[in-house]
Design a protein around this motif. Sequence first.
Motif, PDB file in Angstrom:
ATOM      1  N   VAL A   1      23.839  85.161  28.881  1.00 39.97           N
ATOM      2  CA  VAL A   1      24.897  84.998  27.928  1.00 39.97           C
ATOM      3  C   VAL A   1      24.008  84.395  26.734  1.00 39.97           C
ATOM      4  CG1 VAL A   1      26.835  83.690  27.128  1.00 39.97           C
ATOM      5  CG2 VAL A   1      26.635  84.600  29.473  1.00 39.97           C
ATOM      6  N   VAL A   2      24.364  84.857  25.678  1.00 40.31           N
ATOM      7  CA  VAL A   2      23.482  84.299  24.418  1.00 40.31           C
ATOM      8  C   VAL A   2      24.404  83.818  23.219  1.00 40.31           C
ATOM      9  CG1 VAL A   2      21.966  85.238  22.644  1.00 40.31           C
ATOM     10  CG2 VAL A   2      21.627  85.984  24.880  1.00 40.31           C
ATOM     11  N   ALA A   3      24.149  82.532  22.871  1.00 44.26           N
ATOM     12  CA  ALA A   3      25.130  82.205  21.967  1.00 44.26           C
ATOM     13  C   ALA A   3      23.960  81.536  20.782  1.00 44.26           C
ATOM     14  CB  ALA A   3      25.934  80.997  22.339  1.00 44.26           C
ATOM     15  N   PRO A   4      24.654  81.398  19.592  1.00 48.10           N
ATOM     16  CA  PRO A   4      23.845  80.978  18.354  1.00 48.10           C
ATOM     17  C   PRO A   4      23.678  79.400  18.122  1.00 48.10           C
ATOM     18  CG  PRO A   4      25.882  81.455  17.781  1.00 48.10           C
ATOM     19  CD  PRO A   4      26.013  81.707  18.940  1.00 48.10           C
ATOM     20  N   THR A   5      24.420  78.540  18.823  1.00 47.59           N
ATOM     21  CA  THR A   5      24.555  77.093  18.487  1.00 47.59           C
ATOM     22  C   THR A   5      24.718  76.420  19.895  1.00 47.59           C
ATOM     23  OG1 THR A   5      26.689  76.917  18.211  1.00 47.59           O
ATOM     24  CG2 THR A   5      25.574  77.530  16.365  1.00 47.59           C
ATOM     25  N   TYR A   6      24.030  75.006  19.810  1.00 47.04           N
ATOM     26  CA  TYR A   6      24.127  74.090  21.030  1.00 47.04           C
ATOM     27  C   TYR A   6      25.690  74.014  21.233  1.00 47.04           C
ATOM     28  CZ  TYR A   6      19.108  73.831  20.826  1.00 47.04           C
ATOM     29  OH  TYR A   6      17.606  74.065  20.724  1.00 47.04           O
ATOM     30  N   GLU A   7      26.487  73.887  20.186  1.00 48.12           N
ATOM     31  CA  GLU A   7      28.040  73.476  20.602  1.00 48.12           C
ATOM     32  C   GLU A   7      28.507  74.759  21.261  1.00 48.12           C
ATOM     33  OE1 GLU A   7      32.116  72.803  17.822  1.00 48.12           O
ATOM     34  OE2 GLU A   7      30.128  73.455  16.797  1.00 48.12           O
ATOM     35  N   GLU A   8      28.143  75.910  20.639  1.00 45.46           N
ATOM     36  CA  GLU A   8      28.785  77.205  21.479  1.00 45.46           C
ATOM     37  C   GLU A   8      28.133  77.244  22.908  1.00 45.46           C
ATOM     38  OE1 GLU A   8      31.081  80.781  21.688  1.00 45.46           O
ATOM     39  OE2 GLU A   8      31.242  78.961  20.524  1.00 45.46           O
ATOM     40  N   ILE A   9      26.963  77.054  23.162  1.00 42.61           N
ATOM     41  CA  ILE A   9      26.364  77.168  24.392  1.00 42.61           C
ATOM     42  C   ILE A   9      26.860  76.018  25.354  1.00 42.61           C
ATOM     43  CG2 ILE A   9      24.023  76.391  25.556  1.00 42.61           C
ATOM     44  CD1 ILE A   9      22.653  77.681  23.416  1.00 42.61           C
ATOM     45  N   GLY A  10      27.287  74.720  24.919  1.00 45.51           N
ATOM     46  CA  GLY A  10      28.151  73.606  25.593  1.00 45.51           C
ATOM     47  C   GLY A  10      29.434  74.042  26.029  1.00 45.51           C
TER      48      GLY A  10
ATOM     49  N   THR B   1      19.804  80.337  23.733  1.00 45.81           N
ATOM     50  CA  THR B   1      19.803  81.147  22.471  1.00 45.81           C
ATOM     51  C   THR B   1      18.927  82.173  22.375  1.00 45.81           C
ATOM     52  OG1 THR B   1      17.611  79.740  21.957  1.00 45.81           O
ATOM     53  CG2 THR B   1      19.700  78.630  21.595  1.00 45.81           C
ATOM     54  N   ALA B   2      19.080  83.129  21.364  1.00 41.95           N
ATOM     55  CA  ALA B   2      18.488  84.237  21.093  1.00 41.95           C
ATOM     56  C   ALA B   2      17.142  84.008  21.147  1.00 41.95           C
ATOM     57  CB  ALA B   2      18.967  84.795  19.759  1.00 41.95           C
TER      58      ALA B   2
END
Length: 752
Positions: A485-494, A653-654
């Motif tokens: 799973v790839v997400a652009p921000t640490y907020e989204e990752i969390g 992250t990407a």
Amino acid sequence: MLTRHKPRTRPATAHTCVTANLTYDGLEGRWKALQASGLYERRAFQTEVYRNALANEVRSLGYEVEPNRDSRGRDIGFEIRGVSDELLERYSQRSAQRDAAITKFTNEHGRKPTDNEVAVLVRESRADKLTEIATEQVHRQQQARLSPEESQALDRLRGTSLEQSRSGPQKLSPAVDSLQHAKDHLFERRSVVYDHELLAEALRYGRGRVDLGQLRGALEIEKSQGTVIHAGDRLATHESLDREQRMIALVNHGIDRYERLGGTHKFHPSERLREEQKRVVERVLDSRDFAINLRGAAGTGKTATLQEIDRGLRESGREVTAVAPTRGAVEELQKVGFREAMTVSRLLQDETAQSALRGRVLVVDEAGMISGRQMEGILRLADQHLARVVFSGDTRQIQSVEASDALRILERESQMKSVALTGVQRQTHAQYRDAIQTLRQAPEQGFEKLERLGAVHEVPFVERGRSVADLYRDMTADSSRRVLVVAPTYEEIGRVTRAIRNDLSERGHLGQSVTMDRYVPLLWTEAQKRDLSNYREGHVLVIHRAARGMKKHEALTVSSVGPEVIVARNARGEERTFTPSQTRSFSVHEQKSIDVAPGDRLLLTGNRRDADFRATNGELVSVRRVENGRIQLDDGRTLPANYREFDHGYVITAHRSQGKTVDGVILSADAMKQELFYVGASRGRSEIAIVTSDREQLRESLGTSSARPTAMELERQQSGFHAFEQSVQHAPVRGVKPPVLTTRSASVAILA
């Protein structure tokens, strides 16, 4: 502009209101509305102008100020030194009100509010002002909330400030010092910056101790003296320009000056290769240049092609040294036969490895991630040791953290020849493969193909984490399948990580969680590390260069910070002191808690090469058990007690995904730059899903590139500006029209 001192039931706060009105253009004889985009772009600068003025006023009253930072060490303002955090929290209610209003909006609408909607929420969440209450009454209400001890502490602080204010006006720091810090900080990671970014960072560094007018004057002097390169509102250093020109000169000097790279040996590439790969192998071996570039899109078979190039070189009697910018990329090279592969940083530091280069071919993999500083070092070493260079990389993927997209500069500015691999092979699904190929050249059209494939899922914001968790569960139903799973921000990752772990826990796939400590890197620049005011008690210093009294990988916790030294304690309670000159020997981290359970997936974030434990930054691992505070992995390794550089590894992250190949990939985002989206989307072999709460915003964001401007490009613009100025100065006065102000230049004029 209006400064207000309005009595309120909340803490009385002086604040400034700025009103932008219509403006009458006398030349054109009509009214014009303000174009505000330039103002929005300069919000950080405007904020720092205000904060600096306020901090100067506070210091004139005899108080000292100290920076306020968020959990990742980012500056978010300042406080008066001596006022406790508990007291600040009690009297600071607006942030909590704003955050509560945003959370409520998100829950009700299924998406995050826009900037304009946030402004409305902030206004509507403000309590009614008491227009009839006297300032003295407000002060009495506020003081009633203080305990006797707190009141006494504030009285002492006030007394100290009065004594300090009587000693005369506070001294200002030299503007050039703040400007130099800003240049050191910003130009470490970018070759070109905006002037308002430089001034904002200088104001942040010298907050309350520097004058804006003097800063502007110091910058104008540097421009007029040619110390910095400038065109419009953008700046670059001569150091960056000289480096770019030296790189290009080294490559151009070696054009058609060597014997055939593959010698006289007739090499026959493996029949396993596609025809395109065979042609690339032959063209590289036919090269008579100092450097040649193998350009390959994601999943086109660059690694297999490099293997054959390596075999052809060795059969012709040439020795090969392979390097890559990351430890993960090095290990991938080692797996496919480049046994002596090493990181670029090691080659640039290890004199033994440098001496071994003589007469060899230097293969540089993932060359698109090489910085300008590293690239110049590589080319200079190869030139000094009579080596040849083969680059392999893609400038349309992730670039370096440090300044300068070096490979892109060489591709565009030098005479270096490039051979390309274009046939994507990674994706096994024909439509998925076609979408990825299109995505590289035309991002929005590639996105449309992914939509037609049914890969794009638009869901309410509050449901996004759960939707990703559901897709992750479906894709991993076969336990042998690897999914990322790839997400652009640490907020989204969390947020997505919590949803996936909750789902795994509910299904009994995770054991009993244990709360542990981990170290989160703050990723400061060297300039930030030298500024001791950035450090706080509790920060963790991880040693990566052994020194007297300190071992490599040792972690020390900051116990106090002085004006000239940091004091930190190791695990044995022994104190060590650090000065700004020693900051290159450690990285700065924040200690955070993390729940780890048997069955969890972890991301290792620190390299380690000990005799009994090896780890690679970016490595994904699975947890077998957690016992006595130690994590045992499925592969048999146990994380040492002093290895705390890890995180959950379900969402990354990407940047961290580059170089990885998995069966399925899920992207969770509302906005991503085109290179990041391309890298993330191209990781999967057979399956892709994109989860967003705003597909149109995501589609539009793909039109933005993360490619950075170069100093050479800016110098050409500067020459154009100067030529235009000369033509205007010598043009006949009659008939010369006034220059048309663009949106950006008009905004600059307003702010000046």
